[in-house]
Design a protein around this motif. Structure first.
Motif, PDB file in Angstrom:
ATOM      1  N   ASP A   4      -4.580   5.167  -8.958  1.00 38.23           N
ATOM      2  CA  ASP A   4      -5.516   3.954  -8.131  1.00 38.23           C
ATOM      3  C   ASP A   4      -4.458   3.556  -6.915  1.00 38.23           C
ATOM      4  O   ASP A   4      -5.171   3.232  -5.834  1.00 38.23           O
ATOM      5  N   VAL A   5      -3.792   2.364  -7.686  1.00 41.90           N
ATOM      6  CA  VAL A   5      -3.260   1.229  -6.785  1.00 41.90           C
ATOM      7  C   VAL A   5      -2.333   1.652  -5.592  1.00 41.90           C
ATOM      8  O   VAL A   5      -2.255   1.388  -4.112  1.00 41.90           O
ATOM      9  N   VAL A   6      -1.718   3.264  -5.558  1.00 43.61           N
ATOM     10  CA  VAL A   6      -0.506   3.845  -5.368  1.00 43.61           C
ATOM     11  C   VAL A   6      -1.359   4.591  -3.729  1.00 43.61           C
ATOM     12  O   VAL A   6      -1.316   4.313  -2.969  1.00 43.61           O
ATOM     13  N   ALA A   7      -2.414   4.814  -4.438  1.00 48.47           N
ATOM     14  CA  ALA A   7      -3.994   5.867  -3.416  1.00 48.47           C
ATOM     15  C   ALA A   7      -3.738   5.195  -2.430  1.00 48.47           C
ATOM     16  O   ALA A   7      -3.848   5.636  -0.661  1.00 48.47           O
ATOM     17  N   TYR A   8      -4.528   4.121  -2.649  1.00 51.42           N
ATOM     18  CA  TYR A   8      -5.366   3.175  -1.263  1.00 51.42           C
ATOM     19  C   TYR A   8      -4.018   2.024  -0.784  1.00 51.42           C
ATOM     20  O   TYR A   8      -4.138   2.006   0.600  1.00 51.42           O
ATOM     21  N   ALA A   9      -2.635   1.882  -1.300  1.00 52.40           N
ATOM     22  CA  ALA A   9      -1.687   1.436  -1.007  1.00 52.40           C
ATOM     23  C   ALA A   9      -1.367   2.865   0.750  1.00 52.40           C
ATOM     24  O   ALA A   9      -1.266   2.254   1.613  1.00 52.40           O
ATOM     25  N   ALA A  10      -0.906   3.791   0.094  1.00 50.18           N
ATOM     26  CA  ALA A  10      -0.595   5.146   0.936  1.00 50.18           C
ATOM     27  C   ALA A  10      -1.506   4.681   1.965  1.00 50.18           C
ATOM     28  O   ALA A  10      -1.242   5.669   3.111  1.00 50.18           O
ATOM     29  N   ALA A  11      -2.645   4.958   1.198  1.00 46.92           N
ATOM     30  CA  ALA A  11      -3.867   5.361   2.405  1.00 46.92           C
ATOM     31  C   ALA A  11      -3.467   4.488   3.873  1.00 46.92           C
ATOM     32  O   ALA A  11      -3.885   4.308   5.203  1.00 46.92           O
ATOM     33  N   ARG A  12      -3.870   2.986   3.675  1.00 50.70           N
ATOM     34  CA  ARG A  12      -3.664   1.715   3.873  1.00 50.70           C
ATOM     35  C   ARG A  12      -1.978   1.835   5.224  1.00 50.70           C
ATOM     36  O   ARG A  12      -2.555   1.480   6.436  1.00 50.70           O
ATOM     37  N   LEU A  13      -1.436   2.290   4.510  1.00 52.48           N
ATOM     38  CA  LEU A  13      -0.018   2.647   5.575  1.00 52.48           C
ATOM     39  C   LEU A  13      -0.260   3.889   6.055  1.00 52.48           C
ATOM     40  O   LEU A  13       0.585   3.730   7.515  1.00 52.48           O
ATOM     41  N   VAL A  14      -0.855   4.579   6.042  1.00 52.29           N
ATOM     42  CA  VAL A  14      -1.398   5.952   6.961  1.00 52.29           C
ATOM     43  C   VAL A  14      -2.502   5.285   8.285  1.00 52.29           C
ATOM     44  O   VAL A  14      -1.541   6.026   9.130  1.00 52.29           O
ATOM     45  N   LEU A  15      -3.125   4.251   8.081  1.00 51.06           N
ATOM     46  CA  LEU A  15      -3.757   3.937   8.698  1.00 51.06           C
ATOM     47  C   LEU A  15      -2.896   3.255   9.740  1.00 51.06           C
ATOM     48  O   LEU A  15      -3.172   3.266  11.156  1.00 51.06           O
ATOM     49  N   VAL A  16      -2.149   2.403   8.790  1.00 47.71           N
ATOM     50  CA  VAL A  16      -1.003   1.700  10.027  1.00 47.71           C
ATOM     51  C   VAL A  16      -0.511   2.718  11.079  1.00 47.71           C
ATOM     52  O   VAL A  16      -0.425   2.373  12.465  1.00 47.71           O
ATOM     53  N   ALA A  17       0.171   3.341  10.997  1.00 47.72           N
ATOM     54  CA  ALA A  17       0.911   4.730  11.438  1.00 47.72           C
ATOM     55  C   ALA A  17       0.479   5.286  12.078  1.00 47.72           C
ATOM     56  O   ALA A  17       0.495   5.629  13.613  1.00 47.72           O
ATOM     57  N   VAL A  18      -0.894   5.623  12.153  1.00 46.79           N
ATOM     58  CA  VAL A  18      -2.142   6.407  13.240  1.00 46.79           C
ATOM     59  C   VAL A  18      -2.729   5.947  14.143  1.00 46.79           C
ATOM     60  O   VAL A  18      -2.486   5.583  15.324  1.00 46.79           O
TER      61      VAL A  18
END
Length: 92
Positions: A4-18
């Motif tokens: 769950d923590v990795v999914a949340y962090a990954a979603a935040r990083l993808v948002l920054v990349a986009v």
């Protein structure tokens, strides 16, 4: 919990990349050589509040799983302390 923590962090990083890509593309249309670092910094600033709002369900799930993990750890620690004191009344 970790998933769950990795999914949340990954979603935040993808948002920054986009957002970095979008800002860089828009900036390149306006300015001849738009710096990527500037686009990244703007993306981070925009993504902070946007990610909290957009990924609220992921954040709540990660927070709940961390709380459950902490509660299990607290219970196990209390049981260990009781055993070390010699209390046999706690039967897990």
């Amino acid at each position: 919990m970790l998933l769950d923590v990795v999914a949340y962090a990954a979603a935040r990083l993808v948002l920054v990349a986009v957002l970095t890509g979008v800002i860089y593309a828009a900036g390149s249309l306006v300015v001849d050589q738009f710096p990527l670092v500037v686009a990244l910094l703007f993306a981070i600033v925009v993504a902070l509040p946007l990610g909290i709002w957009a990924f609220a369900p992921l954040r709540r799930r990660a927070t709940a799983s961390i709380a459950a993990f902490d509660e299990r750890r607290r219970t196990e620690r209390e049981q260990l302390r009781a055993r070390l004191r010699g209390d046999d009344s706690t039967s897990g």
